[in-house]
Design an enzyme around this catalytic site. Structure first.
Site, PDB file in Angstrom:
ATOM      1  N   HIS A 190       0.662   9.503  -5.069  1.00  0.00           N
ATOM      2  CA  HIS A 190       2.053   9.925  -5.239  1.00  0.00           C
ATOM      3  C   HIS A 190       2.451   9.962  -6.715  1.00  0.00           C
ATOM      4  O   HIS A 190       3.614   9.796  -7.059  1.00  0.00           O
ATOM      5  CB  HIS A 190       2.982   9.011  -4.428  1.00  0.00           C
ATOM      6  CG  HIS A 190       2.681   9.084  -2.973  1.00  0.00           C
ATOM      7  ND1 HIS A 190       3.313   9.961  -2.124  1.00  0.00           N
ATOM      8  CD2 HIS A 190       1.766   8.423  -2.215  1.00  0.00           C
ATOM      9  CE1 HIS A 190       2.819   9.833  -0.907  1.00  0.00           C
ATOM     10  NE2 HIS A 190       1.874   8.900  -0.943  1.00  0.00           N
ATOM     11  N   HIS A 234       2.459   9.234   5.580  1.00  0.00           N
ATOM     12  CA  HIS A 234       2.950   8.363   4.497  1.00  0.00           C
ATOM     13  C   HIS A 234       3.987   7.357   5.014  1.00  0.00           C
ATOM     14  O   HIS A 234       3.905   6.174   4.699  1.00  0.00           O
ATOM     15  CB  HIS A 234       3.543   9.235   3.390  1.00  0.00           C
ATOM     16  CG  HIS A 234       4.126   8.506   2.228  1.00  0.00           C
ATOM     17  ND1 HIS A 234       3.531   7.413   1.628  1.00  0.00           N
ATOM     18  CD2 HIS A 234       5.267   8.726   1.526  1.00  0.00           C
ATOM     19  CE1 HIS A 234       4.276   7.005   0.617  1.00  0.00           C
ATOM     20  NE2 HIS A 234       5.337   7.771   0.536  1.00  0.00           N
TER      21      HIS A 234
END
Length: 186
Positions: A27, A37
Site C-alpha cells: 500500500h 484487504h
C-alpha cells in the site's frame, strides 16, 4: 502511513547491467486496495478485473469540502459514471497529515448505492486516520475498488479515460499502481 514500512531502494552494478532491490508495503505510494484487504475474503489484487480499473472516469474537485467529504459533496457527481476520482486539498502534499481528506460513511453508502466500480482519492486513505474500517468494508463489499494516494495536483475536473494498473501479485491485498488519465476528445 503510520505503522507502514518506509520504502527503500538499493541499486547494484553487476558488470554489464544494474539491478535494483525494492522494499515497500503493498500500500505504498499510489496503490489499489483489493477486497481482501479489509474483508479478509474475496478478490486479491490479481483477481480484480481490468475492466474495473480501465475506462471512463470522472475527476471531481472536492477541495472545498475540507477533511470530511460527505454524500452531499459527492451526490452531484455520481450520476452517469462508474469510476470517480476525488481531487482534495491534499493534492500536492508531500508529508503525512493525520487530518487528511477522506470520505464519510454516508458518502461510502452513496457510492455503493450508485454502484460505483472504482473510487480514487489523492490522500493517504479513503477513510480517516482514526477509522474503524467501515468505509473500506462498505465500498469493497459492494465491488467498489479503492485507489489511494493519487497525484491529482495538476488535473482539472472532468471526464477522462483512466488506466489504473496494479502489479499482478497473486494472492496479495493491494499493490502500488500506475494510474494515468487521458483526456477524451470532444
Amino acid at each position: 502511513y503510520p505503522g507502514d514500512l518506509a520504502p527503500s531502494f538499493c541499486q547494484e552494478e553487476r558488470g554489464l547491467y544494474l539491478i535494483s532491490d525494492l522494499h515497500f508495503s503493498s500500500h505504498a505510494g499510489t496503490h489499489v486496495d483489493a477486497p481482501v484487504h479489509y474483508l479478509k475474503t474475496g478478490m486479491t489484487v490479481d483477481e480484480i478485473p481490468l475492466s474495473t480499473l480501465i475506462g471512463t472516469c470522472r475527476v471531481v474537485d472536492v477541495q472545498d469540502a475540507g477533511s470530511r467529504i460527505t454524500a452531499k459533496s459527492l451526490e452531484p457527481a455520481v450520476a452517469g459514471t462508474e469510476r470517480l476520482l476525488l481531487r482534495t486539498a491534499f493534492s500536492g502534499y508531500d508529508r503525512f497529515d493525520p487530518d487528511y481528506p477522506h470520505i464519510t460513511p454516508d458518502a461510502a453508502g452513496l457510492l455503493a448505492r450508485h454502484r460505483i466500480r472504482c473510487i480514487g482519492i489523492d490522500s493517504p486513505s479513503i477513510e480517516s486516520c482514526d477509522c474503524d474500517g467501515s468505509v473500506h468494508r462498505e465500498l469493497l463489499s459492494h465491488g467498489c475498488i479503492i485507489i489511494e494516494l493519487l497525484d491529482l495536483a495538476h488535473v482539472s475536473e472532468g471526464d477522462y479515460l483512466m488506466a489504473a494498473l496494479p502489479l499482478r501479485l497473486a494472492g496479495v491485498d493491494g499493490s502500488p499502481a500506475r494510474v494515468v488519465l487521458i483526456e477524451e476528445e470532444r
